[in-house]
Design a protein around this motif. Structure first.
Motif, PDB file in Angstrom:
ATOM      1  N   ARG A 168     -20.529 -70.406 -25.599  1.00  0.00           N
ATOM      2  CA  ARG A 168     -21.673 -69.374 -25.576  1.00  0.00           C
ATOM      3  C   ARG A 168     -21.224 -68.389 -24.591  1.00  0.00           C
ATOM      4  NH1 ARG A 168     -22.509 -73.441 -21.902  1.00  0.00           N
ATOM      5  NH2 ARG A 168     -23.552 -72.814 -19.717  1.00  0.00           N
ATOM      6  N   THR A 210     -27.752 -63.569 -30.971  1.00  0.00           N
ATOM      7  CA  THR A 210     -28.280 -62.414 -31.845  1.00  0.00           C
ATOM      8  C   THR A 210     -29.026 -61.502 -31.035  1.00  0.00           C
ATOM      9  OG1 THR A 210     -30.389 -63.193 -32.501  1.00  0.00           O
ATOM     10  CG2 THR A 210     -28.485 -63.604 -33.760  1.00  0.00           C
ATOM     11  N   ALA A 238     -19.746 -65.261 -26.429  1.00  0.00           N
ATOM     12  CA  ALA A 238     -20.808 -64.603 -27.466  1.00  0.00           C
ATOM     13  C   ALA A 238     -21.852 -63.892 -26.625  1.00  0.00           C
ATOM     14  CB  ALA A 238     -21.487 -65.781 -28.247  1.00  0.00           C
ATOM     15  N   ILE A 257     -17.871 -72.652 -35.337  1.00  0.00           N
ATOM     16  CA  ILE A 257     -18.784 -71.945 -34.824  1.00  0.00           C
ATOM     17  C   ILE A 257     -19.492 -72.890 -33.658  1.00  0.00           C
ATOM     18  CG2 ILE A 257     -20.454 -70.424 -34.370  1.00  0.00           C
ATOM     19  CD1 ILE A 257     -19.231 -68.954 -37.005  1.00  0.00           C
ATOM     20  N   VAL A 303     -27.474 -64.086 -40.367  1.00  0.00           N
ATOM     21  CA  VAL A 303     -26.991 -65.055 -39.647  1.00  0.00           C
ATOM     22  C   VAL A 303     -26.385 -66.338 -40.584  1.00  0.00           C
ATOM     23  CG1 VAL A 303     -27.419 -67.425 -38.217  1.00  0.00           C
ATOM     24  CG2 VAL A 303     -28.250 -64.954 -37.423  1.00  0.00           C
ATOM     25  N   VAL A 318     -24.770 -59.341 -33.798  1.00  0.00           N
ATOM     26  CA  VAL A 318     -24.538 -61.025 -33.895  1.00  0.00           C
ATOM     27  C   VAL A 318     -23.049 -60.960 -33.399  1.00  0.00           C
ATOM     28  CG1 VAL A 318     -24.696 -62.994 -35.137  1.00  0.00           C
ATOM     29  CG2 VAL A 318     -25.991 -61.035 -35.845  1.00  0.00           C
ATOM     30  N   THR A 319     -22.989 -62.025 -32.625  1.00  0.00           N
ATOM     31  CA  THR A 319     -21.700 -62.584 -32.151  1.00  0.00           C
ATOM     32  C   THR A 319     -21.410 -64.079 -32.339  1.00  0.00           C
ATOM     33  OG1 THR A 319     -22.278 -62.359 -29.983  1.00  0.00           O
ATOM     34  CG2 THR A 319     -21.147 -60.516 -30.551  1.00  0.00           C
ATOM     35  N   ALA A 320     -20.352 -64.413 -32.583  1.00  0.00           N
ATOM     36  CA  ALA A 320     -19.955 -65.888 -32.736  1.00  0.00           C
ATOM     37  C   ALA A 320     -18.819 -66.346 -32.018  1.00  0.00           C
ATOM     38  CB  ALA A 320     -20.171 -66.507 -34.142  1.00  0.00           C
ATOM     39  N   SER A 321     -18.826 -67.517 -31.309  1.00  0.00           N
ATOM     40  CA  SER A 321     -17.518 -67.921 -30.595  1.00  0.00           C
ATOM     41  C   SER A 321     -17.650 -69.763 -30.256  1.00  0.00           C
ATOM     42  CB  SER A 321     -17.437 -67.207 -29.583  1.00  0.00           C
ATOM     43  OG  SER A 321     -18.444 -67.504 -28.360  1.00  0.00           O
ATOM     44  N   THR A 355     -22.344 -67.549 -40.908  1.00  0.00           N
ATOM     45  CA  THR A 355     -22.212 -69.025 -40.582  1.00  0.00           C
ATOM     46  C   THR A 355     -21.848 -69.897 -41.892  1.00  0.00           C
ATOM     47  OG1 THR A 355     -24.298 -69.514 -40.293  1.00  0.00           O
ATOM     48  CG2 THR A 355     -23.342 -68.914 -38.406  1.00  0.00           C
ATOM     49  N   LEU A 398     -23.919 -68.760 -31.304  1.00  0.00           N
ATOM     50  CA  LEU A 398     -24.375 -67.495 -32.002  1.00  0.00           C
ATOM     51  C   LEU A 398     -25.316 -67.057 -31.304  1.00  0.00           C
ATOM     52  CD1 LEU A 398     -24.023 -66.948 -35.601  1.00  0.00           C
ATOM     53  CD2 LEU A 398     -26.090 -66.644 -34.790  1.00  0.00           C
ATOM     54  N   SER A 423     -18.302 -61.329 -35.703  1.00  0.00           N
ATOM     55  CA  SER A 423     -19.350 -60.377 -35.186  1.00  0.00           C
ATOM     56  C   SER A 423     -20.011 -59.657 -36.337  1.00  0.00           C
ATOM     57  CB  SER A 423     -18.701 -59.308 -34.283  1.00  0.00           C
ATOM     58  OG  SER A 423     -17.470 -59.099 -34.870  1.00  0.00           O
TER      59      SER A 423
END
Lengths: 83, 148
Positions: free
Chosen positions: B100, B30, B103, B25, B15, B94-97, B19, B28, B75
């Motif tokens: 929420r 997970t 993600a 971001i 992570v 893991v996804t980040a946007s 980041t 995030l 990602s």
């Protein structure tokens, strides 16, 4: 053409990979399986229930109707169970 | 980014790497999948087999599809192979946007697709016996709901 077998398909067939020259009349995955089943008991055992056989042609998911002409690598395996 | 590896992963380190140096971001997510003892304390180990080459291609394809569907800023998919023990990590997503929902949804999508498309197979060992884990119908249904 390279054939690959994974998981219990590999165990039942008794082989992980092999190079084969296909008879010219084989057009699709279904035909390939029929031919493999004539090559020995292990293949017959591995391909006894096609409902639980999955395949990939050149590393892309295929099905029984996927053409095999020109393919370099065909793999047979059970439904996937990763994750 | 995708990785297939035998060694364990460190969620915090992954992570942080994802980041580090970024301030854009907002969310995030997970997800970690663990080896579960499905047989009341008798599963001694699990072997993860895969199709080298196709596995990586499928993970790249699935990740690209998630990035097409949601506005992801980052990602990551890590999947372990080889011999694992109950309690071990198997998979990390893991996804980040910026917000929420994307993600959360993208992480769920990645797992649902991975479970039905990526060529991995689990074999459980219990004592002196071992058997291949069967695919679950509910996994197919979970993946199919993203098609609508």
């Amino acid at each position: 053409m390279k054939l690959l077998y994974f998981a219990w398909v590999k165990q039942k067939a008794g082989i992980a990979e092999e190079d084969v020259t296909l008879p010219g009349e084989i057009r699709d995955v279904s035909g390939l399986i029929s031919w493999l089943k004539t090559r020995g008991e292990g293949y017959e055992h591995a391909f006894a229930d096609l409902a639980v056989i999955r395949c990939a042609v050149d590393q892309e998911h295929g099905d029984l109707d996927t053409p095999v002409a020109g393919a370099k690598e065909i793999a047979f395996f059970p439904p996937v169970t990763g994750g | 980014m995708i990785r297939v590896q035998t060694e364990d992963f460190d969620i915090g380190a992954e992570v942080k790497a994802l980041t580090s140096g970024r301030t854009d971001i907002g969310a995030l997510v997970t997800f970690t999948g663990l080896v579960r003892d499905t047989n009341g304390g008798t599963v001694s180990s699990m072997e993860l087999e895969h199709y080298p080459g196709m596995t990586e291609k499928e993970l790249v394809r699935i990740e690209a599809e998630a990035n097409e569907r949601w506005p992801l800023q980052a990602s990551l998919i890590i999947h372990r192979v080889g011999k694992l023990a109950p309690g071990d990590n198997i998979v990390l997503v893991v996804t980040a946007s910026p917000h929420r929902q994307a993600a959360f949804d993208a992480a769920a999508f990645l797992m649902d697709y991975l479970k039905t498309q990526a060529p991995f197979w689990k074999r459980e060992e219990t004592g002196d016996k071992s058997y291949w884990v069967d695919a679950r119908e509910s996994d197919g249904e979970a993946a199919a709901k993203w098609d609508t």
